[in-house]
Design a protein around this motif. Structure first.
Motif, PDB file in Angstrom:
ATOM      1  N   TRP A 512       0.826  -1.211   0.000  1.00 50.66           N
ATOM      2  CA  TRP A 512       0.000   0.000   0.000  1.00 50.66           C
ATOM      3  C   TRP A 512       0.858   1.259   0.000  1.00 50.66           C
ATOM      4  O   TRP A 512       0.592   2.216  -0.727  1.00 50.66           O
ATOM      5  N   SER A 513       1.914   1.218   0.821  1.00 42.44           N
ATOM      6  CA  SER A 513       2.801   2.388   0.907  1.00 42.44           C
ATOM      7  C   SER A 513       3.612   2.569  -0.374  1.00 42.44           C
ATOM      8  O   SER A 513       3.767   3.694  -0.874  1.00 42.44           O
ATOM      9  N   ALA A 514       4.116   1.450  -0.916  1.00 38.79           N
ATOM     10  CA  ALA A 514       4.978   1.537  -2.086  1.00 38.79           C
ATOM     11  C   ALA A 514       4.211   1.950  -3.342  1.00 38.79           C
ATOM     12  O   ALA A 514       4.746   2.649  -4.206  1.00 38.79           O
ATOM     13  N   LYS A 515       2.965   1.527  -3.434  1.00 41.35           N
ATOM     14  CA  LYS A 515       2.173   1.799  -4.643  1.00 41.35           C
ATOM     15  C   LYS A 515       1.122   2.881  -4.424  1.00 41.35           C
ATOM     16  O   LYS A 515       0.254   3.092  -5.286  1.00 41.35           O
ATOM     17  N   ASN A 516       1.181   3.553  -3.270  1.00 41.18           N
ATOM     18  CA  ASN A 516       0.233   4.635  -2.968  1.00 41.18           C
ATOM     19  C   ASN A 516      -1.226   4.186  -3.086  1.00 41.18           C
ATOM     20  O   ASN A 516      -2.096   4.950  -3.507  1.00 41.18           O
ATOM     21  N   GLY A 517      -1.448   2.929  -2.707  1.00 37.94           N
ATOM     22  CA  GLY A 517      -2.818   2.417  -2.695  1.00 37.94           C
ATOM     23  C   GLY A 517      -3.387   2.075  -4.050  1.00 37.94           C
ATOM     24  O   GLY A 517      -4.568   1.727  -4.158  1.00 37.94           O
ATOM     25  N   ARG A 518      -2.586   2.133  -5.094  1.00 37.85           N
ATOM     26  CA  ARG A 518      -3.098   1.889  -6.453  1.00 37.85           C
ATOM     27  C   ARG A 518      -2.999   0.419  -6.866  1.00 37.85           C
ATOM     28  O   ARG A 518      -3.678  -0.004  -7.790  1.00 37.85           O
ATOM     29  N   TYR A 519      -2.150  -0.334  -6.194  1.00 40.73           N
ATOM     30  CA  TYR A 519      -1.959  -1.739  -6.584  1.00 40.73           C
ATOM     31  C   TYR A 519      -1.444  -2.543  -5.396  1.00 40.73           C
ATOM     32  O   TYR A 519      -0.619  -2.073  -4.615  1.00 40.73           O
ATOM     33  N   ARG A 520      -1.948  -3.751  -5.278  1.00 39.47           N
ATOM     34  CA  ARG A 520      -1.405  -4.720  -4.317  1.00 39.47           C
ATOM     35  C   ARG A 520      -1.605  -6.111  -4.901  1.00 39.47           C
ATOM     36  O   ARG A 520      -2.703  -6.465  -5.331  1.00 39.47           O
ATOM     37  N   ASP A 521      -0.569  -6.907  -4.904  1.00 45.53           N
ATOM     38  CA  ASP A 521      -0.651  -8.255  -5.450  1.00 45.53           C
ATOM     39  C   ASP A 521      -1.403  -9.165  -4.479  1.00 45.53           C
ATOM     40  O   ASP A 521      -1.471  -8.906  -3.271  1.00 45.53           O
ATOM     41  N   ASP A 522      -1.986 -10.247  -5.024  1.00 48.15           N
ATOM     42  CA  ASP A 522      -2.560 -11.279  -4.163  1.00 48.15           C
ATOM     43  C   ASP A 522      -1.439 -11.898  -3.336  1.00 48.15           C
ATOM     44  O   ASP A 522      -0.278 -11.941  -3.764  1.00 48.15           O
ATOM     45  N   ILE A 523      -1.784 -12.410  -2.165  1.00 48.78           N
ATOM     46  CA  ILE A 523      -0.794 -12.998  -1.261  1.00 48.78           C
ATOM     47  C   ILE A 523      -1.313 -14.339  -0.760  1.00 48.78           C
ATOM     48  O   ILE A 523      -2.493 -14.470  -0.406  1.00 48.78           O
ATOM     49  N   ALA A 524      -0.440 -15.344  -0.735  1.00 48.08           N
ATOM     50  CA  ALA A 524      -0.793 -16.644  -0.154  1.00 48.08           C
ATOM     51  C   ALA A 524       0.435 -17.242   0.513  1.00 48.08           C
ATOM     52  O   ALA A 524       1.568 -17.070   0.037  1.00 48.08           O
ATOM     53  N   ILE A 525       0.203 -17.978   1.606  1.00 49.78           N
ATOM     54  CA  ILE A 525       1.297 -18.631   2.332  1.00 49.78           C
ATOM     55  C   ILE A 525       0.804 -19.953   2.898  1.00 49.78           C
ATOM     56  O   ILE A 525      -0.351 -20.082   3.312  1.00 49.78           O
ATOM     57  N   SER A 526       1.679 -20.947   2.885  1.00 51.52           N
ATOM     58  CA  SER A 526       1.430 -22.233   3.530  1.00 51.52           C
ATOM     59  C   SER A 526       2.650 -22.571   4.383  1.00 51.52           C
ATOM     60  O   SER A 526       3.792 -22.391   3.931  1.00 51.52           O
ATOM     61  N   VAL A 527       2.421 -23.057   5.606  1.00 53.89           N
ATOM     62  CA  VAL A 527       3.525 -23.426   6.497  1.00 53.89           C
ATOM     63  C   VAL A 527       3.218 -24.767   7.137  1.00 53.89           C
ATOM     64  O   VAL A 527       2.056 -25.120   7.345  1.00 53.89           O
ATOM     65  N   SER A 528       4.265 -25.515   7.466  1.00 53.34           N
ATOM     66  CA  SER A 528       4.045 -26.810   8.117  1.00 53.34           C
ATOM     67  C   SER A 528       5.316 -27.291   8.798  1.00 53.34           C
ATOM     68  O   SER A 528       6.438 -27.071   8.307  1.00 53.34           O
ATOM     69  N   LYS A 529       5.141 -27.983   9.931  1.00 55.99           N
ATOM     70  CA  LYS A 529       6.247 -28.731  10.513  1.00 55.99           C
ATOM     71  C   LYS A 529       6.595 -29.883   9.579  1.00 55.99           C
ATOM     72  O   LYS A 529       5.734 -30.400   8.857  1.00 55.99           O
ATOM     73  N   LEU A 530       7.852 -30.297   9.618  1.00 55.49           N
ATOM     74  CA  LEU A 530       8.285 -31.491   8.893  1.00 55.49           C
ATOM     75  C   LEU A 530       8.843 -32.484   9.909  1.00 55.49           C
ATOM     76  O   LEU A 530      10.004 -32.876   9.869  1.00 55.49           O
ATOM     77  N   SER A 531       7.984 -32.886  10.818  1.00 58.78           N
ATOM     78  CA  SER A 531       8.394 -33.776  11.899  1.00 58.78           C
ATOM     79  C   SER A 531       8.481 -35.208  11.402  1.00 58.78           C
ATOM     80  O   SER A 531       7.764 -35.620  10.491  1.00 58.78           O
ATOM     81  N   LEU A 532       9.360 -35.983  12.031  1.00 57.92           N
ATOM     82  CA  LEU A 532       9.490 -37.401  11.692  1.00 57.92           C
ATOM     83  C   LEU A 532       8.638 -38.246  12.632  1.00 57.92           C
ATOM     84  O   LEU A 532       8.329 -37.843  13.728  1.00 57.92           O
TER      85      LEU A 532
END
Length: 532
Positions: A512-532
């Protein structure tokens, strides 16, 4: 735009696929409310044995119903009939608690999940008001717990006590509501972007999942997980990312079933009889790497991309001690370690961004008749990207794709953009052992190697993060890894869902700050433990 109690009627997986097509009535309160000790961590709220002390009177007393929106029509009878047909789960075994494949499949069927497992799918932080409320309750629970454990006692009115109970119930209900989005071992969230125009016209093209456990009809003793993100782009790119997130797990599981069955057969007939899971020489790494490559290529071939764009794909597959990371495009996945004794976080591996100006990528594109646009160093410093230029067959205009590998993007594919992912393999046991070996030092006078006795391989945890460039463009990967590690392993830290929410909102503010509110990309995240 909000989800409602239909969530509690329909099977989980079916609900997430239907909620985009169905118009739902106003939210109900979740059916289940559990009174808990206010000093408890969120990590214990959804433990199964906490569900055994409910009474009918306490359940009814705590149920609250919203008003039905009379402007919306639903085929309620059909929905209830479908729900009634689903067997009750109160006496079902958890699929991960049995090695019998048929029992696992029966459990998954009663949950309304595919044969490969029940995926956690992201909910949107902007349009999904119900998810917003649940995330707020989870986020605020820690501060409430801290206040209750501070040792300061004060007199409370009956109204204050009632508010406290209400807060507890909301938190427990929130964790129940978002159990198909995140838990103590993993989470996934998304945020719709803004590309100009009316807010209601925006389309989130990002997709993600976390599947843990990830079931394959073979080799039952292995821990298996699959997580990843898919960033759609260009016109109708969301169709390609949606197709990929739905199709890849099933497609890959069938290929892995054949490979692992053969490996198990070969292992059982070997002289030493050692399981191929433990024997590095016998583990079919090359075959599994090829299965991932073939899966991406098949996705590209069958995706609905004739008149649409494409998507990135960045996934992490865990098969016991082995971790496979496959990436095509400019989304990224990282594997990191966390030392429970020192709280040190270290990124052990991170995928590259497949950009057209990379020497080997540019060589391939240009050898296939493509042209690579490379911005000036000044523009690159400001965030501009190199691009593969291609002609849009519908408009006749020249477009530029900011990556050299992707799913879909058939017009760019004619100019050298390929779906083949880069696939790397990591060994969890070597990552944990390596953390301790890296702490060894050589004495200046004696020349002897000294081992740091404070390092114990049992203290080293491994986890994975996959994210789209909407997050990565404005968040340092070390900060991402540290935030996620704290949420997964530190008792007094925020819930993994809250960690993902914090990372997304921080990145969104930076956009928002970098594009002065004119553009924002979609955002997605996935996280997980990799336990044995």
């Amino acid at each position: 735009k909000t989800t409602t109690t239909l969530y509690h009627f329909l099977p989980n997986y079916l609900f997430h696929h239907l909620r985009k097509q169905l118009i739902l009535f106003s939210p109900y309160r979740p059916f289940l409310f559990i009174l808990v000790n206010p000093t408890m961590s969120w990590r214990y709220l959804r433990t199964a044995d906490r569900l055994t002390n409910l009474t009918a009177s306490s359940l009814v007393a705590n149920m609250k119903f919203g008003k039905v929106n009379t402007q919306i029509t639903l085929f309620i009878a059909a929905s209830i009939a479908a729900a009634a047909a689903v067997p009750k789960l109160s006496e079902s075994k958890d699929a991960s608690s049995t090695d019998d494949y048929d029992e696992q499949q029966l459990y998954l069927k009663t949950k309304g999940c595919p044969s490969y497992g029940c995926p956690m799918l992201p909910r949107d932080l902007f349009f999904d008001e119900e998810a917003q409320q649940a995330l707020k309750a989870i986020r605020e629970f820690k501060s409430t717990s801290a206040a209750n454990t501070s040792g300061t006692e004060s007199k409370s009115s009956s109204t204050d006590q009632g508010d406290q109970v209400e807060s507890q119930l909301d938190t427990t209900a929130a964790l129940e509501l978002l159990k198909n989005v995140g838990g103590s071992d993993g989470a996934t969230l998304t945020l719709i972007g803004y590309k100009g125009g009316q807010l209601t016209e925006q389309i989130n093209q990002d997709r993600a999942f976390v599947i843990s456990p990830y079931y394959i009809k073979t080799n039952k003793e292995q821990v298996k997980r699959l997580l990843g993100v898919f960033d759609g782009h260009a016109k109708l790119g969301e169709l390609v990312s949606e197709y990929s997130v739905v199709t890849l797990p099933q497609l890959l599981s069938k290929k892995l079933e054949i490979i692992l069955d053969q490996a198990a057969s070969d292992s059982s007939s070997s002289d030493d009889g050692e399981s191929f899971e433990k024997n590095e020489a016998e583990h079919p790494k090359k075959e599994i790497q090829q299965a991932l490559v073939e899966s991406f290529i098949e996705l590209d071939k069958e995706a609905p991309a004739e008149k649409s764009g494409g998507c990135t794909a960045s996934v992490v597959l865990q098969l016991g001690r082995w971790v496979y990371v496959a990436n095509a495009g400019d989304s990224r996945s990282l594997i990191a370690t966390y030392n429970k004794k020192t709280s040190e976080v270290k990124i052990e591996y991170i995928t590259r961004e497949d950009k057209p100006d990379l020497p080997e990528e540019r060589k391939r594109v240009e050898s296939m008749g493509g042209q690579v646009y490379v911005p000036t160093p000044e523009k690159l410093q400001m965030g501009a990207s190199s691009r593969v230029l291609y002609v849009d067959k519908e408009t006749g205009g020249t477009n530029g794709l900011a990556m050299s590998r992707s799913i879909g993007d058939w017009a760019a594919g004619e100019k050298g953009v390929i779906p083949d992912p880069t696939v790397d393999v990591l060994d969890i046991t070597k990552l944990t052992k390596g953390q301790c070996e890296s702490r060894a030092s050589v004495g200046a006078s004696s020349g002897e190697t000294k081992i740091d006795n404070s390092c114990d391989e049992g203290n080293i945890e491994v986890f994975a993060v996959s994210a789209t460039d909407g997050l990565l463009d404005f968040m340092d990967v070390d900060n991402i890894a540290k935030t996620v590690a704290q949420s997964l392993y530190e008792d007094e830290s925020p819930h993994p869902l809250s960690a993902c929410e914090s990372l997304i909102t921080t990145a969104a503010s930076a956009w928002w700050s970098a594009k002065n509110g004119r553009y924002r990309d979609d955002i997605a995240i996935s996280v997980s433990k990799l336990s044995l």
